[in-house]
Design a protein around this motif. Sequence first.
Motif, short mmCIF file in Angstrom:
data_model
loop_
_atom_site.label_atom_id
_atom_site.label_comp_id
_atom_site.label_asym_id
_atom_site.label_seq_id
_atom_site.Cartn_x
_atom_site.Cartn_y
_atom_site.Cartn_z
N ILE A 5 6.43 6.16 9.79
CA ILE A 5 6.52 5.67 10.96
C ILE A 5 8.16 5.82 11.43
O ILE A 5 8.89 5.26 10.85
N CYS A 20 5.01 -5.74 8.76
CA CYS A 20 5.03 -4.25 8.42
C CYS A 20 5.39 -4.29 6.75
O CYS A 20 4.49 -3.36 6.29
N TYR A 23 2.16 -4.70 4.99
CA TYR A 23 1.19 -3.52 4.99
C TYR A 23 1.74 -2.60 4.05
O TYR A 23 0.85 -1.77 3.56
N VAL A 24 2.96 -2.22 4.21
CA VAL A 24 3.52 -1.30 3.39
C VAL A 24 3.12 -1.55 1.90
O VAL A 24 2.92 -0.47 1.14
N LEU A 33 3.75 4.47 2.44
CA LEU A 33 4.00 4.28 4.07
C LEU A 33 5.31 3.91 3.78
O LEU A 33 5.79 2.99 3.34
N SER A 34 6.29 4.66 4.82
CA SER A 34 7.79 4.39 5.03
C SER A 34 7.72 4.13 6.30
O SER A 34 7.18 4.62 7.20
N ILE A 35 8.85 3.29 6.58
CA ILE A 35 9.18 2.96 8.17
C ILE A 35 10.68 3.60 8.24
O ILE A 35 11.74 3.24 7.54
N ARG A 133 4.67 -0.92 16.17
CA ARG A 133 5.03 -0.74 14.70
C ARG A 133 3.99 -1.61 13.98
O ARG A 133 3.34 -0.96 12.98
N LEU A 134 4.01 -2.79 14.20
CA LEU A 134 3.02 -3.88 13.53
C LEU A 134 1.62 -3.40 13.52
O LEU A 134 0.77 -3.13 12.25
N CYS A 137 0.89 -0.25 11.41
CA CYS A 137 0.84 -0.61 9.86
C CYS A 137 -0.43 -1.05 9.64
O CYS A 137 -0.78 -0.53 8.60
N GLU A 138 -0.85 -2.02 10.41
CA GLU A 138 -2.14 -2.60 9.83
C GLU A 138 -3.48 -1.72 10.11
O GLU A 138 -4.35 -1.74 9.00
N TYR A 141 -3.36 0.49 7.16
CA TYR A 141 -4.05 0.02 6.00
C TYR A 141 -5.35 -0.08 6.25
O TYR A 141 -5.93 0.23 5.14
#
Length: 156
Positions: A5, A20, A23-24, A33-35, A133-134, A137-138, A141
């Motif tokens: 992301i 976040c 979930y990561v 998954l990276s932010i 963003r949050l 992420c969810e 997942y």
Amino acid sequence: MKLAILAVGHKPPVWVAQGCAEYVKRMPRELPLSIVEVKPEPRGSKSREQLLAAEKVRLLMALQGYQRMVILDERGADLPTLQLADRLACWMRSGGATAFVIGGADGIDEALKQQADEAIRLSSLTLPHALARLILCEQLYRAISIVRNHPYHRES
Ligand SMILES: C[S@@+](CC[C@H](N)C(=O)[O-])C[C@H]1O[C@@H](n2cnc3c(N)ncnc32)[C@H](O)[C@@H]1O
């Protein structure tokens, strides 16, 4: 396949960062998954177009190495969770790293939007970028849980 992301913005509120991170952490090894935080252009006397153009340059740098760009935009296509899971499975079969781009307070440069492979929305409501963003992420997942038949997602 790796997911990232790319989010224009400073550090989000602690509750967003913690959500976040959770979930990561839950993502399977084959789909990390990276932010990546992309510095917003300082607000001042610049026009919206100038701000977005400066943020576009930074986003293009951050996008290097990703084969697929998906823009998050409230005007993008509706993608119900099951369809997102189908899309994710398809991307995993095709391979290539996928970047999801979340804009800053003023959104995303129009020219960059045109370059995206897809534009999706999480809702027709305008969300604050940290919350987008949050939720993303969810949903990522949740989507991989569906692909892997994990009981996190339950159909009603
Ligand atoms: C505060 S919003 C920017 C709103 C801006 N006025 C615009 O025209 O896009 C910041 C970012 O959050 C993301 N975002 C906000 N609401 C969204 C939604 N409903 N679906 C998907 N992404 C959203 C988008 O990436 C957007 O660029």
